[in-house]
Enzyme design. Structure first.
Site, PDB file in Angstrom:
ATOM      1  CE  LYS A   1      -4.132  -1.975   1.953  1.00 27.48           C
ATOM      2  NZ  LYS A   1      -5.141  -2.006   2.981  1.00 27.48           N
TER       3      LYS A   1
ATOM      4  CB  ALA B   1      -4.846  -1.140   7.566  1.00 27.62           C
TER       5      ALA B   1
ATOM      6  N   GLY C   1     -13.815  -7.020  10.206  1.00 24.16           N
ATOM      7  CA  GLY C   1     -13.566  -6.111   9.087  1.00 24.16           C
ATOM      8  C   GLY C   1     -14.356  -6.402   7.816  1.00 24.16           C
TER       9      GLY C   1
HETATM   10  P1  NAP Z   1       0.849  -3.785   7.059  1.00 20.06           P
HETATM   11  O1  NAP Z   1       1.101  -2.508   6.312  1.00 20.06           O
HETATM   12  O2  NAP Z   1       1.755  -4.932   6.859  1.00 20.06           O
HETATM   13  O3  NAP Z   1       0.785  -3.360   8.586  1.00 20.06           O
HETATM   14  C1  NAP Z   1       0.488  -4.231   9.603  1.00 20.06           C
HETATM   15  C2  NAP Z   1       1.170  -3.719  10.889  1.00 20.06           C
HETATM   16  O4  NAP Z   1       0.919  -4.688  11.884  1.00 20.06           O
HETATM   17  C3  NAP Z   1       2.683  -3.632  10.766  1.00 20.06           C
HETATM   18  O5  NAP Z   1       3.078  -2.396  10.279  1.00 20.06           O
HETATM   19  C4  NAP Z   1       3.130  -3.887  12.204  1.00 20.06           C
HETATM   20  O6  NAP Z   1       3.141  -2.669  12.938  1.00 20.06           O
HETATM   21  C5  NAP Z   1       2.036  -4.763  12.763  1.00 20.06           C
HETATM   22  N1  NAP Z   1       2.483  -6.146  12.813  1.00 20.06           N
HETATM   23  C6  NAP Z   1       2.864  -6.952  11.801  1.00 20.06           C
HETATM   24  N2  NAP Z   1       3.238  -8.162  12.252  1.00 20.06           N
HETATM   25  C7  NAP Z   1       3.094  -8.110  13.590  1.00 20.06           C
HETATM   26  C8  NAP Z   1       3.338  -9.034  14.640  1.00 20.06           C
HETATM   27  N3  NAP Z   1       3.800 -10.267  14.388  1.00 20.06           N
HETATM   28  N4  NAP Z   1       3.089  -8.643  15.916  1.00 20.06           N
HETATM   29  C9  NAP Z   1       2.612  -7.404  16.187  1.00 20.06           C
HETATM   30  N5  NAP Z   1       2.372  -6.478  15.227  1.00 20.06           N
HETATM   31  C10 NAP Z   1       2.604  -6.837  13.954  1.00 20.06           C
HETATM   32  O7  NAP Z   1      -0.604  -4.335   6.739  1.00 20.06           O
HETATM   33  P2  NAP Z   1      -1.938  -3.477   6.501  1.00 20.06           P
HETATM   34  O8  NAP Z   1      -2.126  -3.242   5.057  1.00 20.06           O
HETATM   35  O9  NAP Z   1      -1.911  -2.318   7.419  1.00 20.06           O
HETATM   36  O10 NAP Z   1      -3.073  -4.546   6.935  1.00 20.06           O
HETATM   37  C11 NAP Z   1      -3.158  -4.957   8.264  1.00 20.06           C
HETATM   38  C12 NAP Z   1      -4.352  -5.901   8.479  1.00 20.06           C
HETATM   39  O11 NAP Z   1      -5.557  -5.228   8.208  1.00 20.06           O
HETATM   40  C13 NAP Z   1      -4.360  -7.138   7.570  1.00 20.06           C
HETATM   41  O12 NAP Z   1      -4.834  -8.238   8.307  1.00 20.06           O
HETATM   42  C14 NAP Z   1      -5.331  -6.759   6.475  1.00 20.06           C
HETATM   43  O13 NAP Z   1      -5.931  -7.885   5.872  1.00 20.06           O
HETATM   44  C15 NAP Z   1      -6.338  -5.949   7.270  1.00 20.06           C
HETATM   45  N6  NAP Z   1      -7.086  -4.989   6.444  1.00 20.06           N
HETATM   46  C16 NAP Z   1      -8.427  -5.150   6.338  1.00 20.06           C
HETATM   47  C17 NAP Z   1      -9.165  -4.239   5.609  1.00 20.06           C
HETATM   48  C18 NAP Z   1     -10.641  -4.391   5.504  1.00 20.06           C
HETATM   49  O14 NAP Z   1     -11.243  -3.804   4.607  1.00 20.06           O
HETATM   50  N7  NAP Z   1     -11.260  -5.112   6.412  1.00 20.06           N
HETATM   51  C19 NAP Z   1      -8.533  -3.171   4.948  1.00 20.06           C
HETATM   52  C20 NAP Z   1      -7.166  -3.032   5.103  1.00 20.06           C
HETATM   53  C21 NAP Z   1      -6.441  -3.951   5.845  1.00 20.06           C
HETATM   54  P3  NAP Z   1       4.373  -2.296  13.903  1.00 20.06           P
HETATM   55  O15 NAP Z   1       5.604  -2.784  13.188  1.00 20.06           O
HETATM   56  O16 NAP Z   1       4.255  -0.829  13.991  1.00 20.06           O
HETATM   57  O17 NAP Z   1       4.156  -3.007  15.200  1.00 20.06           O
END
Ligand code: NAP
Length: 244
Positions: free
Chosen positions: A70, A132, A227
């Protein structure tokens, strides 16, 4: 005017897409609404550097973007909507007159999904600080909800969350992948025992429909929401952008 019988191809880019609902959501929509000559395909990219090749080889009409691209997709785009520019994350790409324009429909998806269940709560703890989370923060600012982010790498991490933190923040939003289908036994580490019926736990994950995070909230009588509705709202908003 659109050419007769020409297939319009939409799709999703991300690294690992087997658990995503987007393609089934759109293909069912096309079927139910009798939108013909239109398809929605998953494009798994092992690296964002493969994006240019994808654009050259596929005749695309619109794209969604998911983990982990993203933010990294932005340098490949010609322009951004004001919202996408201000948060620095794109989940929708519009193809218009040979140009690629980045948008973010997670903002409206999250906002419309949480508004009906907010009640008087106005303090939120955001778990995770990825793409997100940026959309969530932007929406919370628009809703005048004060918020704090918990990030493994930030100044406030999981070890800093006390019982008092949970007592103060009445909304807890999981934007991490902890608990998603590929890792259902995982959950954000919180003092769940401090949760009450006054709390609202919102998980951006929709598959599984109830993560351990939500289950622990439900066990402590908190309100919960996954979600799925956010996904549906953001998908419809993407569709409107592609057809505008
Ligand atoms: P992302 O950019 O990879 O960000 C996820 C964040 O979660 C990371 O930056 C990290 O933050 C944290 N994280 C990752 N692995 C972790 C772990 N093992 N333990 C603790 N924290 C962890 O992903 P994203 O695009 O933001 O998406 C995140 C989630 O939201 C996904 O599951 C996605 O499917 C969901 N989502 C759903 C919708 C919907 O419409 N329902 C829309 C968008 C996203 P830190 O490094 O800062 O701790």
């Amino acid at each position: 005017m659109r050419q007769k019988n020409k297939i319009r191809t939409f799709g999703l880019i991300g690294k690992s897409l087997s658990h995503s609902f987007s393609s089934s959501y759109f293909n069912e929509k096309f079927y139910k609404e009798e939108i013909t000559n239109t398809e929605y395909i998953n494009f798994e990219l092992e690296d964002i550097s493969k994006f240019t090749q994808l654009i050259k080889t596929q005749n695309l009409s619109g794209l969604n973007v998911t983990i982990p691209y993203k933010e990294s997709v932005i340098p490949f785009l010609d322009d951004l909507s004001a919202d996408a520019k201000s948060i620095g994350a794109v989940n929708t790409i519009q193809f218009i007159n040979g140009k690629l324009i980045g948008h973010n429909t997670d903002i409206i998806g999250f906002k419309k999904s949480i508004i009906p269940i907010l009640e008087s709560r106005n303090t939120a703890l955001i778990l995770g600080d990825g793409g997100a989370a940026k959309a969530v923060k932007f929406a919370l600012n628009q809703l005048n909800i004060s918020h704090k982010t918990v990030s493994r790498k930030g100044s406030f991490n999981y070890l800093d969350i006390s019982i008092q933190t949970i007592e103060f923040y009445r909304i807890i939003i999981n934007t991490t992948p902890l608990g998603m289908a590929s890792e259902i036994a995982n959950y954000p580490k919180l003092p769940y025992e401090a949760l009450t019926e006054k709390h609202l736990l919102f998980d951006l994950i929709y598959n599984p429909s109830e993560t351990l995070f939500l289950k622990y909230g439900r066990t402590h009588n908190s309100s919960t929401k996954n979600g799925l509705e956010m996904l549906q709202i953001q998908a419809e908003a993407s569709w409107n952008i592609w057809n505008s």
